[in-house]
Design an enzyme around this catalytic site. Structure first.
Site, mmCIF file in Angstrom:
data_model
loop_
_atom_site.group_PDB
_atom_site.id
_atom_site.type_symbol
_atom_site.label_atom_id
_atom_site.label_comp_id
_atom_site.label_asym_id
_atom_site.label_seq_id
_atom_site.Cartn_x
_atom_site.Cartn_y
_atom_site.Cartn_z
ATOM 1 N N ASP A 1 78.628 -2.553 -61.558
ATOM 2 C CA ASP A 1 80.088 -2.610 -61.581
ATOM 3 C C ASP A 1 80.785 -1.534 -62.403
ATOM 4 O O ASP A 1 81.534 -0.710 -61.890
ATOM 5 C CB ASP A 1 80.544 -3.983 -62.077
ATOM 6 N N GLU B 1 72.060 -14.285 -67.796
ATOM 7 C CA GLU B 1 72.426 -13.220 -66.864
ATOM 8 C C GLU B 1 71.934 -11.866 -67.353
ATOM 9 O O GLU B 1 71.459 -11.036 -66.574
ATOM 10 C CB GLU B 1 73.943 -13.207 -66.687
#
Length: 823
Positions: A586, A783
Site C-alpha cells: 500500500d 498481521e
C-alpha cells in the site's frame, strides 16, 4: 531477429520437455474421465457442504448454498446490566478484548474444536463441531458447547446463551408442536426445530438440555411464571435482508420482555438482569428462531442437525464418538502433511502449528451476494496524462457504481475480526499450506475465485459480497474497479500443484471416494482427474493473463528506453501520491510525483511469475504452441527486468519514472519491492544480480532483523514514516517468499549456494521463533511484526497468511553447503 525467434522456439521445447507430466489426449476414455470428474465433484461438494462458513462470527454454521439456513451462537455474562449490554458476544471483534480464540484443531471435511477465552465475561467456551456423512443432502452435523468459568469468576457466575437458526429463501423452519408450546411459560428438556428446503430436503435441529446444568436462583415474582431453569424460545418472521442482523433482532425481542416487566413491576422492582434480558416465550413458525438458556457456573449442551435422508438421526452419543475419532484422525493427517523439521520437531511447536493451520482452515467462509462495481469506463481510468491521479479521483466522484448480479465465493479470510471477506492477493498465500493438507479443497477454492472472473478477465481484489460483508467495510473502500489489478498469487498455487503432480506416483484410484482421506489426495492419485481440472481452468487463466497485459502495460517506446523488448513493461493502475493499494504494498515509497511513464519492478516480476506458471500449465496440457508463446514472453520479461530496473550504482532493482527532462530514471527504495525479481524466481542461480540481492537481505543495517526481514531498508529516508504500513514492519507472507527463494538457491548448485543456505537457516529460525513467542505471549497471530521488538501489531487473530509459519516449520533445514561463495 531470426536467431531470437529460434532461441525462443528452442527454449519453449526444452521447458516443455522438463515440465510435461503425462500430457495425453483422451478419445475413447473421455467419457470415463468425465464421469470421474462429476463423481468427484459431487462427493467433494457433499463433504464440504457444511461448515463454520460464517467465519465473521465466533460460531456460525451454514451450507454452501445461496439463501439457505444459517445458525449461530451468542452469549454474555447475565448477572450484570452493563455487561449484558456491553459484552453480548456474536461477531468476532477486536474490541471484545478476548484473551484468545480460535480453532485448536480443524479439518474442513470432518470438523474440529474451537476455544474462546472470554476474559470480560469471565468464561471459557469450548465448541466441538463435527460433520457426519450420509444421505443425499450433504450429511448431518453437530456441535457440543461447553462453558467453564475462568479462575477469576465468581462461583455462581450467570451466563445467558442464545442459539439461533434462520432461513433465507424457500422452505420452512419451525419449532415442533409449536401450538402446544405457545401457552407455556418456558420449555423443558430438548428443543426441536424442523424444516425443509429444496436443496437440503427435510431436517431437524435438536438443542439438548445437556447433562446436569445448573441455573441461577431467583426470588423475584416474575420467576414464578417464567422460571430460569426453563428454555425460552422466540420465533418470528422478519425481512430476509435483515436475517444477518441476529444480535440486533435479539435485542429488539428482549426489549419486549423488558417493557412488559417494567409495566408489571415498575422501575423500582425490576427482575434481576438474568431474568429481565430473556426473550418472550413465543415458539412457532418463522424464518428466525432464538433458543435461550440461563446457566449458573459451568454448562454443556449439544446442537444436533440431522438430515432426514441420513440413515439415522444424530445423537449426543454419536457426537461424543465423532469428537474422539476426529481428534485422532486430525493429528495423524496433520503430521503427515506437515512433518516439522529441525529445530521445530519438538513437542512445544506441535500445538502452535496445529493452531495456526486450523485457524486458517477454520476461517474459510462461504459468501453469496452482490458487489458494488464502477463500470463507467471513464477514459481517465487509463491514467495516461500527467496529474492522472487527480483526474481519476474526479472520475470516481462522477461515477455511479452499481450492484452487480450476486455470485458466490468460497474463500479463506485474512482475519475473522477485521477482514472477514475474500482478498485476492491474500488468497494465494492462504492456499499454499492448504494444498499440502487437502489438494482437492485448495483446488475447490481456486476454482471458486476464478469463477468470479468477468468476461474481460478481471477479478475484484476485494470480494465484498452482500450486506453483511459490506457492513464491515468503510464506504470509501466498497466500490471495486475493473481496471484495478492485484498481485496474481493464485498462479503461485498452480505452480505448487504442478510440482506436486510431477513428484507424485499415480495410483489406481478409480474413484473410490469412501472417506475424507481419499478426497484430499485424489488429484495426485489419478492423473486424468488432475489434467481435467487444469483443462477446465486453462481458458480462465489465459483470460486473466491477457487482461493483465492489456490493462497494466507500461510505456517503453515513448521515452526511448533501452530494453530487450518494447512490450514487456508494466505499471500498476490505481496509483495516488501516497499509495498503490493495488500493488498490495500500500504505502511503500514510490516515485514522487507520480508519472504516467512509471514502470514498477514488483509488477513486472509478478507478471513474470504468472507467465512461467501459465507456460507450465500449457506444457502439461500438451499445448505446445501456447507454451512456446509464453516462453517467449517469459524470456523477454527476465531480460527487461534487468534492462529496465537494475541500477548498477545502487546495486538493486528499482522502479523507473520520468524526470523533469523527460528522461527515464530509477527510483530506488531497497526493500520488498526491490526484492521481487528474486522472490518471483526471475533470477538464475548464476545471475550477476543475485549476490547483491543476498547481501541486501543479510545486511542488518538495511533489511535483516532478529525477527524477520524488514519491509523497507533502515537507511531509506521513508523508513518508519507516515502510516508505516509497509515502511518497516515484518510481514510473514513476504518472509515466506524470501525463504522459499533462498531454499531454491541453496539447493541448486551455483556460486551463491552457501550464502543462501546460511541466510535461509538463520531467517527460518528467526521468523518462526518470533511468531511462536508472540502467540504464546498474546494468544494471537498478528498481521505484522515490529522490526525492533518483534511484537505483533495491527490486526490481531490475523490467521491468514501469517499461518505460513506452518509451511516454514515443515521446510527442510539446510546445513552449511560444501564449497564456497564467490568472493
Amino acid at each position: 531477429m531470426g536467431w531470437q525467434l529460434s532461441l525462443s522456439f528452442l527454449l519453449a521445447w526444452i521447458l516443455l520437455a522438463l515440465d510435461t507430466v503425462d500430457a495425453k489426449h483422451y478419445d475413447d476414455g473421455a467419457d470415463d474421465v468425465s464421469r470421474l470428474v462429476n463423481k468427484v465433484a459431487k462427493a467433494n461438494n457433499e463433504s464440504l457442504l457444511w461448515g463454520p462458513y460464517k467465519s465473521n462470527l465466533y460460531f456460525g454454521v451454514q451450507p454452501r448454498i445461496p439463501k439457505s439456513i444459517a445458525a449461530g451462537l451468542m452469549w454474555s455474562r447475565a448477572d450484570d446490566y452493563e455487561a449484558l449490554q456491553k459484552n453480548f458476544r456474536h461477531t468476532c471483534e477486536q474490541s471484545d478484548e478476548m484473551a484468545g480464540y480460535g480453532w485448536d484443531e480443524y479439518d474442513a471435511r470432518t470438523g474440529g474444536r474451537e476455544t474462546i477465552h472470554d476474559a470480560n465475561n469471565q468464561l471459557d467456551i469450548t465448541i466441538d463441531f463435527v460433520k457426519i456423512p450420509g444421505g443425499k443432502h450433504g450429511g448431518s452435523w453437530a456441535a457440543r458447547v461447553k462453558g467453564t468459568p475462568r479462575e477469576d469468576a465468581p462461583e455462581d457466575l450467570s451466563t445467558t446463551v442464545v442459539f439461533y437458526a434462520t432461513l433465507e429463501g424457500p422452505g420452512r423452519l419451525e419449532v415442533n408442536d409449536w401450538e402446544a408450546e405457545r401457552s407455556k411459560a418456558g420449555s423443558e428438556g430438548n428443543i426441536r426445530l424442523s424444516g425443509v428446503t429444496p436443496e437440503l430436503g427435510r431436517f431437524m435441529i435438536d438443542v439438548t438440555a445437556g447433562p446436569d446444568n445448573d441455573h441461577p436462583e431467583c426470588s423475584h415474582p416474575s420467576c414464578e411464571t417464567k422460571p430460569l431453569d426453563k428454555t425460552f424460545v422466540a420465533s418470528m418472521e422478519i425481512p430476509s435482508e435483515a436475517l444477518w442482523q441476529s444480535k440486533i433482532m435479539l435485542f429488539a425481542t428482549m426489549r419486549q420482555s423488558f417493557q412488559e416487566a417494567l409495566q408489571e413491576y415498575g422501575e423500582q422492582n425490576l427482575p434481576p438482569p438474568e431474568r429481565l434480558f430473556t426473550v418472550p416465550h413465543i415458539p412457532g413458525k418463522g424464518n428466525m428462531h432464538f433458543v435461550q438458556r440461563v446457566f449458573r457456573g459451568a454448562f454443556e449442551f449439544d446442537i444436533l442437525f440431522s438430515s432426514k435422508s441420513a440413515p439415522v438421526p444424530v445423537t449426543s452419543e454419536t457426537l461424543t464418538k465423532r469428537i474422539q475419532s476426529n481428534a485422532k484422525s486430525f493429528s495423524k493427517n496433520f503430521d503427515k502433511a506437515f512433518s516439522r523439521k529441525s529445530p521445530f520437531n519438538t513437542a512445544e511447536y506441535t500445538e502452535f502449528s496445529k493452531n495456526m493451520f486450523s485457524n486458517l482452515v477454520g476461517g474459510i467462509g462461504y459468501f453469496y451476494g452482490s458487489g458494488i462495481v464502477d463500470r463507467s469506463a471513464a477514459p481517465e481510468n487509463d491514467e495516461l496524462d500527467e496529474g492522472f491521479w487527480e483526474e481519476a479521483a474526479e472520475a470516481r466522484e462522477r461515477a455511479k457504481p452499481e450492484e452487480e448480479q450476486p455470485h458466490e465465493l468460497f474463500t479463506c479470510v485474512p482475519s475473522r475480526s477485521f477482514f472477514p471477506r475474500g482478498f485476492l492477493w491474500d488468497e494465494g498465500f492462504h492456499l499454499i499450506p492448504i494444498l499440502d493438507y487437502d489438494v482437492e479443497l485448495a483446488l475447490d477454492i481456486l476454482k471458486s475465485w476464478f469463477s468470479s472472473m468477468d468476461e474481460d478477465g478481471w477479478i475484484a481484489r476485494e470480494q465484498i459480497l452482500g450486506l453483511e460483508a459490506r457492513n464491515k467495510v468503510p464506504p470509501e473502500f466498497r466500490v471495486q474497479y475493473p481496471h484495478y489489478a492485484n498481485p496474481p498469487t493464485l498462479f503461485m498455487v498452480l505452480e505448487l500443484f504442478l510440482d506436486k503432480l510431477k513428484a507424485s506416483k499415480p495410483g489406481k484410484n478409480d474413484g473410490d471416494l469412501n472417506g475424507a482421506d481419499r478426497l484430499r489426495s485424489i488429484d495426485l492419485e489419478n492423473r486424468d482427474l488432475a489434467l481435467a481440472h487444469l483443462r477446465s481452468l486453462y481458458p480462465l487463466l489465459k483470460r486473466q493473463y491477457f487482461w493483465f497485459r492489456r490493462t497494466q502495460w507500461g510505456d517503453v517506446k515513448s521515452y526511448d528506453r533501452e530494453a530487450y523488448s518494447t512490450k514487456e513493461a508494466y505499471r500498476w493502475r490505481g496509483r495516488t501520491v501516497m499509495h498503490i493499494l493495488t500493488s498490495g504494498f500500500d504505502d511503500y515509497p514510490r516515485a514522487q510525483p507520480p508519472h504516467p511513464g512509471e514502470l514498477h519492478v514488483d509488477l513486472i516480476s509478478w507478471v513474470g511469475m504468472m507467465t512461467r506458471a501459465l507456460r507450465r500449465v500449457a506444457s502439461v496440457l500438451g499445448k505446445s504452441d501456447d507454451a512456446e508463446e509464453f516462453a517467449g514472453y517469459e524470456d523477454a520479461i527476465k531480460r527487461n527486468i534487468v534492462d529496465l530496473h537494475w541500477n548498477d550504482a545502487a546495486q538493486t532493482f528499482c522502479d523507473a519514472t520520468i524526470d523533469e527532462y523527460e528522461e527515464s530514471v530509477h527510483v530506488c527504495h531497497k526493500g520488498y519491492v526491490s526484492l521481487m525479481p528474486f522472490l518471483a524466481g526471475m533470477l538464475a542461480p548464476d545471475s550477476p544480480q543475485l549476490k547483491p540481492v543476498l547481501d541486501l537481505i543479510g545486511d542488518s543495517a538495511e533489511l535483516w532483523s532478529d525477527y524477520g526481514i524488514r519491509s523497507l531498508s533502515k537507511k531509506d529516508p521513508n523508513y518508519g514514516k507516515d502510516e508505516n504500513y509497509w515502511r518497516s514492519p515484518i510481514w510473514i507472507n513476504i518472509n515466506y517468499m524470501i525463504l522459499k527463494s533462498l531454499f531454491d538457491v541453496g539447493t541448486t548448485p551455483g556460486p551463491h549456494q552457501s550464502q543462501a543456505r546460511q541466510l535461509y537457516s538463520s531467517l527460518r529460525k528467526n521468523v518462526v521463533n518470533n511468531v511462536f513467542r508472540e502467540w504464546k505471549r498474546t494468544g494471537y497471530a498478528w498481521e505484522q511484526y515490529n522490526p525492533d521488538t518483534g511484537n505483533g501489531q495491527r490486526t490481531q487473530h490475523f490467521t491468514g497468511w501469517t499461518s505460513l509459519v506452518v509451511k516454514i516449520m515443515a521446510m527442510d533445514d539446510l546445513p552449511a553447503a560444501a564449497g564456497h561463495d564467490e568472493l
